[in-house]
Design an enzyme around this catalytic site. Structure first.
Site, PDB file in Angstrom:
ATOM      1  N   ASN A   7      11.217 -11.779   8.658  1.00  0.00           N
ATOM      2  CA  ASN A   7      10.705 -11.235   7.407  1.00  0.00           C
ATOM      3  C   ASN A   7       9.912  -9.972   7.756  1.00  0.00           C
ATOM      4  OD1 ASN A   7       9.505 -10.668   4.992  1.00  0.00           O
ATOM      5  ND2 ASN A   7       8.565 -12.689   4.720  1.00  0.00           N
ATOM      6  N   ARG A  88      15.136 -11.702   5.661  1.00  0.00           N
ATOM      7  CA  ARG A  88      14.753 -11.778   4.255  1.00  0.00           C
ATOM      8  C   ARG A  88      14.794 -10.362   3.693  1.00  0.00           C
ATOM      9  NH1 ARG A  88       8.865 -11.873   1.709  1.00  0.00           N
ATOM     10  NH2 ARG A  88       9.489 -12.217  -0.435  1.00  0.00           N
ATOM     11  N   ARG A 236      -2.404 -10.459  -8.987  1.00  0.00           N
ATOM     12  CA  ARG A 236      -1.513  -9.874 -10.004  1.00  0.00           C
ATOM     13  C   ARG A 236      -1.761 -10.490 -11.375  1.00  0.00           C
ATOM     14  NH1 ARG A 236       3.815 -11.014  -6.560  1.00  0.00           N
ATOM     15  NH2 ARG A 236       2.710 -10.766  -4.603  1.00  0.00           N
TER      16      ARG A 236
END
Ligand code: AMP
Length: 391
Positions: A7, A88, A236
């Site tokens: 990743n 990924r 977020r």
């Protein structure tokens, strides 16, 4: 057979070496602050983390270091032992409806999606190229965060906005955390012994999303064009009226991009509480009576419940809810309060089971909906995809 799951971020690279098909971890580690003098390389040796600070100029140097670390620590004897690398990749757009063996054309296609994921896809490509340079004869596979959600129907993925935005710019809901939602829902179907089960996966980590899975297919998910959409997260905002951007940018004489940055990095738990993006801090402060920490917590629970209710209706019922990721796996209070918020659907938690760790059933015997904790494992999912395509 040894498979690497990778990743790569803009300044980091996480890896896990797995034995397949046994699906066991051999080692894992990460390189952080790539491009800086004080970069850190961490690798697990005999279960212990060994870390070293040094200058790591770019991803290629980082990958060389990972390979050297595997050999020097006698985790592998030679490069030949690595039979595949799975990467990924965050955004696969509408191009990638499945994982794919990486070719020059695949790299071009991923690059063509850079506008949709400007922070992530270029970093993922950098990681892919670095591994190609060092392991040129080994199969490399791209596994996309978005692929699992490509089964959503138009009514679920299209925004009610000018249609040309979709045809010209690809403006639609893509959804993310796909490998996690797929891994967890597959496991839930096994546990339920029902391939047609209707499942909601609640991936609650620093980034968080919900996914409605019907008969193994994603039919709706809470993240959208980007991972900003959906439920409130650590930093977020989740879904918000876009007019907020205009109002705040006018009031504070700031650009839209700048205000959007607030919605990504200074909202959610952090923005509302003014304390922290970490659920442990939020819960601790809530328990001490901190008003805004309590509010940050309650807003998130309400929004999760809103999505669960809407997916229940959209799928026409629900067999199981699965909690996963950092918060979902480790915070019994969050699981309890989510289930409490949707009790009208007949879901009930067993308070004793809810305190246990690892994969288990936490709903009470008389619950109409099964509730599971299922630890996610994106690396295993990536390695499975490498095995599937390495035929
Ligand atoms: P992830 O993004 O999946 O790594 O999850 C990160 C989130 O998991 C953070 O908000 C952490 O506070 C939360 N988390 C990790 N461990 C625990 C724990 N033992 N109890 C409660 N929350 C936790």
């Amino acid at each position: 057979m040894k498979i690497l799951a990778v990743n790569a971020g803009s300044s980091s690279l996480k890896f896990q070496l797995l034995n397949m098909p046994e699906e066991t971890e051999i080692t894992s580690g990460l390189v952080e602050r790539i491009g800086y003098d004080n970069a850190v390389f961490v690798i697990k040796v005999n279960g212990q983390k060994v870390s070293k600070e040094q200058t790591i100029l770019d991803h290629k140097v980082a990958v060389e270091l990972v390979i050297k670390g595997l050999i020097e620590n006698k985790i592998i004897d030679s490069l030949d032992e690595i039979k595949g690398v799975g990467h990924r990749v965050v955004q696969g757009g509408e191009i990638f409806k499945d994982s794919v063996v990486i070719t020059d054309q695949v790299i071009k296609d991923i690059e063509s999606l850079n506008d949709l994921a400007p922070l992530h896809n270029p970093a993922n490509i950098t990681g892919i190229k670095a591994f190609q340079a060092i392991l040129p004869n080994v199969i490399q596979v791209a596994v996309f965060d978005t692929t699992f959600h490509q089964t959503m129907k138009e009514d679920a993925y299209l925004y009610s906005a000018p249609y040309e935005w979709y045809t010209k710019y690809g403006v639609r809901k893509y959804g993310f955390h796909g490998t996690s939602h797929q891994f967890v829902s597959q496991r839930a179907m096994e546990l339920l012994d029902n391939p047609k089960a209707k499942i909601i996966v609640a991936h609650l980590g620093n980034g968080a999303s919900l996914c409605a899975v019907d008969s193994g297919k994603s039919v709706d998910t809470s993240m959208g064009l980007t991972p900003l959409d959906g439920i409130p997260m650590g930093t977020r905002s989740g879904s918000i009226d876009p007019s907020v951007l205009m109002l705040v940018s006018q009031k504070e004489n700031r650009s839209y991009a700048d205000v959007l940055d607030d919605l990504n990095k200074r909202s959610g738990y952090l923005g509302v509480s003014g304390i922290s993006n970490d659920s442990r801090d939020i819960v601790d402060n809530m328990n001490e009576g901190h008003k805004r920490a309590t509010l940050a917590y309650k807003i998130q629970i309400k929004r999760i419940a809103d999505f669960i209710g809407s997916y229940y209706v959209y799928m026409g019922g629900l067999d199981a809810i699965c909690f996963t990721a950092g918060i979902g796996e480790n915070a019994p209070i969050v699981r309890n309060d989510v289930i409490e918020a949707i009790k009208v659907l007949g879901a009930k938690i067993d308070p004793v089971e809810n305190q246990k760790r690892g994969e288990h059933l936490i709903s009470s015997k008389d619950s109409k909906i099964k509730v599971f904790v299922i630890p996610t494992n994106e690396e295993v999912m990536i390695a499975r995809e490498v095995m599937r395509l390495n035929k």
